[in-house]
Design a protein around this motif. Structure first.
Motif, PDB file in Angstrom:
ATOM      1  N   ALA A 110       6.066   5.664  -3.256  1.00 47.25           N
ATOM      2  CA  ALA A 110       6.454   5.862  -4.652  1.00 47.25           C
ATOM      3  C   ALA A 110       7.531   4.849  -5.025  1.00 47.25           C
ATOM      4  O   ALA A 110       8.469   4.628  -4.264  1.00 47.25           O
ATOM      5  N   VAL A 111       7.380   4.256  -6.194  1.00 48.73           N
ATOM      6  CA  VAL A 111       8.378   3.338  -6.728  1.00 48.73           C
ATOM      7  C   VAL A 111       9.225   4.067  -7.761  1.00 48.73           C
ATOM      8  O   VAL A 111      10.438   3.960  -7.761  1.00 48.73           O
ATOM      9  N   SER A 112       8.550   4.828  -8.643  1.00 49.68           N
ATOM     10  CA  SER A 112       9.284   5.617  -9.635  1.00 49.68           C
ATOM     11  C   SER A 112       8.429   6.805 -10.070  1.00 49.68           C
ATOM     12  O   SER A 112       7.209   6.785  -9.975  1.00 49.68           O
ATOM     13  N   MET A 113       9.121   7.846 -10.540  1.00 48.87           N
ATOM     14  CA  MET A 113       8.443   9.042 -11.031  1.00 48.87           C
ATOM     15  C   MET A 113       9.251   9.598 -12.191  1.00 48.87           C
ATOM     16  O   MET A 113      10.446   9.860 -12.051  1.00 48.87           O
ATOM     17  N   GLU A 114       8.598   9.735 -13.336  1.00 48.68           N
ATOM     18  CA  GLU A 114       9.195  10.351 -14.513  1.00 48.68           C
ATOM     19  C   GLU A 114       8.356  11.583 -14.842  1.00 48.68           C
ATOM     20  O   GLU A 114       7.424  11.898 -14.113  1.00 48.68           O
ATOM     21  N   SER A 115       8.643  12.261 -15.939  1.00 52.29           N
ATOM     22  CA  SER A 115       7.944  13.518 -16.215  1.00 52.29           C
ATOM     23  C   SER A 115       6.445  13.349 -16.475  1.00 52.29           C
ATOM     24  O   SER A 115       5.683  14.281 -16.275  1.00 52.29           O
ATOM     25  N   ASP A 116       6.004  12.168 -16.923  1.00 48.93           N
ATOM     26  CA  ASP A 116       4.574  11.971 -17.150  1.00 48.93           C
ATOM     27  C   ASP A 116       4.081  10.600 -16.691  1.00 48.93           C
ATOM     28  O   ASP A 116       2.970  10.208 -16.976  1.00 48.93           O
ATOM     29  N   ARG A 117       4.904   9.872 -15.943  1.00 47.49           N
ATOM     30  CA  ARG A 117       4.561   8.517 -15.503  1.00 47.49           C
ATOM     31  C   ARG A 117       4.978   8.311 -14.056  1.00 47.49           C
ATOM     32  O   ARG A 117       6.076   8.692 -13.664  1.00 47.49           O
ATOM     33  N   VAL A 118       4.079   7.701 -13.282  1.00 46.97           N
ATOM     34  CA  VAL A 118       4.343   7.443 -11.863  1.00 46.97           C
ATOM     35  C   VAL A 118       3.945   6.004 -11.549  1.00 46.97           C
ATOM     36  O   VAL A 118       2.945   5.509 -12.063  1.00 46.97           O
ATOM     37  N   VAL A 119       4.741   5.354 -10.704  1.00 51.51           N
ATOM     38  CA  VAL A 119       4.387   4.030 -10.191  1.00 51.51           C
ATOM     39  C   VAL A 119       4.361   4.119  -8.671  1.00 51.51           C
ATOM     40  O   VAL A 119       5.337   4.565  -8.053  1.00 51.51           O
ATOM     41  N   LEU A 120       3.221   3.739  -8.080  1.00 53.66           N
ATOM     42  CA  LEU A 120       3.056   3.692  -6.631  1.00 53.66           C
ATOM     43  C   LEU A 120       2.763   2.257  -6.218  1.00 53.66           C
ATOM     44  O   LEU A 120       2.227   1.477  -7.010  1.00 53.66           O
ATOM     45  N   LYS A 121       3.087   1.914  -4.973  1.00 52.75           N
ATOM     46  CA  LYS A 121       2.794   0.575  -4.465  1.00 52.75           C
ATOM     47  C   LYS A 121       2.159   0.688  -3.086  1.00 52.75           C
ATOM     48  O   LYS A 121       2.552   1.530  -2.281  1.00 52.75           O
ATOM     49  N   MET A 122       1.182  -0.184  -2.837  1.00 53.67           N
ATOM     50  CA  MET A 122       0.530  -0.247  -1.535  1.00 53.67           C
ATOM     51  C   MET A 122       0.602  -1.697  -1.039  1.00 53.67           C
ATOM     52  O   MET A 122       0.171  -2.615  -1.731  1.00 53.67           O
ATOM     53  N   SER A 123       1.170  -1.880   0.147  1.00 51.33           N
ATOM     54  CA  SER A 123       1.222  -3.195   0.770  1.00 51.33           C
ATOM     55  C   SER A 123      -0.073  -3.431   1.527  1.00 51.33           C
ATOM     56  O   SER A 123      -0.516  -2.575   2.290  1.00 51.33           O
ATOM     57  N   LEU A 124      -0.674  -4.586   1.315  1.00 50.86           N
ATOM     58  CA  LEU A 124      -1.954  -4.894   1.940  1.00 50.86           C
ATOM     59  C   LEU A 124      -1.803  -5.036   3.448  1.00 50.86           C
ATOM     60  O   LEU A 124      -0.889  -5.695   3.935  1.00 50.86           O
ATOM     61  N   SER A 125      -2.711  -4.406   4.173  1.00 50.85           N
ATOM     62  CA  SER A 125      -2.798  -4.554   5.623  1.00 50.85           C
ATOM     63  C   SER A 125      -4.279  -4.678   5.975  1.00 50.85           C
ATOM     64  O   SER A 125      -5.139  -4.388   5.144  1.00 50.85           O
ATOM     65  N   PRO A 126      -4.598  -5.094   7.178  1.00 48.94           N
ATOM     66  CA  PRO A 126      -6.010  -5.217   7.556  1.00 48.94           C
ATOM     67  C   PRO A 126      -6.800  -3.912   7.383  1.00 48.94           C
ATOM     68  O   PRO A 126      -7.989  -3.949   7.094  1.00 48.94           O
ATOM     69  N   ALA A 127      -6.128  -2.764   7.509  1.00 48.94           N
ATOM     70  CA  ALA A 127      -6.822  -1.482   7.362  1.00 48.94           C
ATOM     71  C   ALA A 127      -7.357  -1.267   5.948  1.00 48.94           C
ATOM     72  O   ALA A 127      -8.317  -0.526   5.756  1.00 48.94           O
ATOM     73  N   GLN A 128      -6.747  -1.898   4.950  1.00 52.63           N
ATOM     74  CA  GLN A 128      -7.197  -1.720   3.566  1.00 52.63           C
ATOM     75  C   GLN A 128      -8.055  -2.883   3.071  1.00 52.63           C
ATOM     76  O   GLN A 128      -8.465  -2.898   1.922  1.00 52.63           O
ATOM     77  N   SER A 129      -8.305  -3.860   3.908  1.00 56.69           N
ATOM     78  CA  SER A 129      -9.024  -5.064   3.492  1.00 56.69           C
ATOM     79  C   SER A 129     -10.516  -4.956   3.759  1.00 56.69           C
ATOM     80  O   SER A 129     -10.940  -4.326   4.712  1.00 56.69           O
ATOM     81  N   ASN A 130     -11.290  -5.641   2.918  1.00 51.59           N
ATOM     82  CA  ASN A 130     -12.718  -5.744   3.172  1.00 51.59           C
ATOM     83  C   ASN A 130     -12.991  -7.062   3.909  1.00 51.59           C
ATOM     84  O   ASN A 130     -12.053  -7.793   4.252  1.00 51.59           O
ATOM     85  N   HIS A 131     -14.248  -7.398   4.121  1.00 47.14           N
ATOM     86  CA  HIS A 131     -14.589  -8.594   4.896  1.00 47.14           C
ATOM     87  C   HIS A 131     -14.190  -9.895   4.197  1.00 47.14           C
ATOM     88  O   HIS A 131     -14.102 -10.937   4.831  1.00 47.14           O
ATOM     89  N   ARG A 132     -13.903  -9.850   2.890  1.00 49.59           N
ATOM     90  CA  ARG A 132     -13.453 -11.041   2.157  1.00 49.59           C
ATOM     91  C   ARG A 132     -11.936 -11.184   2.153  1.00 49.59           C
ATOM     92  O   ARG A 132     -11.406 -12.130   1.606  1.00 49.59           O
ATOM     93  N   GLY A 133     -11.231 -10.200   2.713  1.00 52.13           N
ATOM     94  CA  GLY A 133      -9.773 -10.255   2.747  1.00 52.13           C
ATOM     95  C   GLY A 133      -9.098  -9.662   1.529  1.00 52.13           C
ATOM     96  O   GLY A 133      -7.874  -9.699   1.428  1.00 52.13           O
TER      97      GLY A 133
END
Length: 123
Positions: A9-32
């Motif tokens: 989580a980056v931020s959370m307000e009463s009706d808005r949320v920001v999340l971040k995901m750092s890329l790793s090989p586990a989330q990558s497809n064959h094109r990277g």
């Protein structure tokens, strides 16, 4: 699920949320690039978090419907900005976008969620 994919989580307000995901090989497809499944999970978690952001300790949520649009490949870290559009007594609606490191939308989603009161012992 969030910890497994490196989502934080980056931020959370009463009706808005920001999340971040750092890329790793586990989330990558064959094109990277970030796989569609990882983007779908990030968007689902972001929209669900926005729905319960007004009272995160009082509610859990169940996804009723999730509609995704993949707009372009994403290479590198990705963020989701999600908004709860309407909270009902049991059904709520949210929308969000996945944004790449350059600020471009790479995917968007809308979702319908059922808000469920947490049991006193539920984490």
């Amino acid at each position: 699920m969030a910890a497994t994919l490196g989502i934080r989580a980056v931020s959370m307000e009463s009706d808005r949320v920001v999340l971040k995901m750092s890329l790793s090989p586990a989330q990558s497809n064959h094109r990277g690039s970030v796989s569609g499944g990882a983007l779908a999970t990030l968007l689902d978690l972001g929209l669900a978090a926005a729905v319960r952001a007004d009272a995160p300790t009082r509610y859990s949520v169940a996804t009723v419907e999730l509609s995704l649009r993949f707009l372009r490949p994403c290479i590198g870290d990705v963020s989701v900005v999600a908004h709860c559009e309407r909270r009902g007594r049991s059904i709520s609606f949210a929308r969000g976008e996945a944004i790449d490191q350059e600020g471009r939308a790479v995917a968007s989603a809308t979702g319908v969620f059922c808000r469920l009161p947490r049991a006193p012992h539920e984490p």
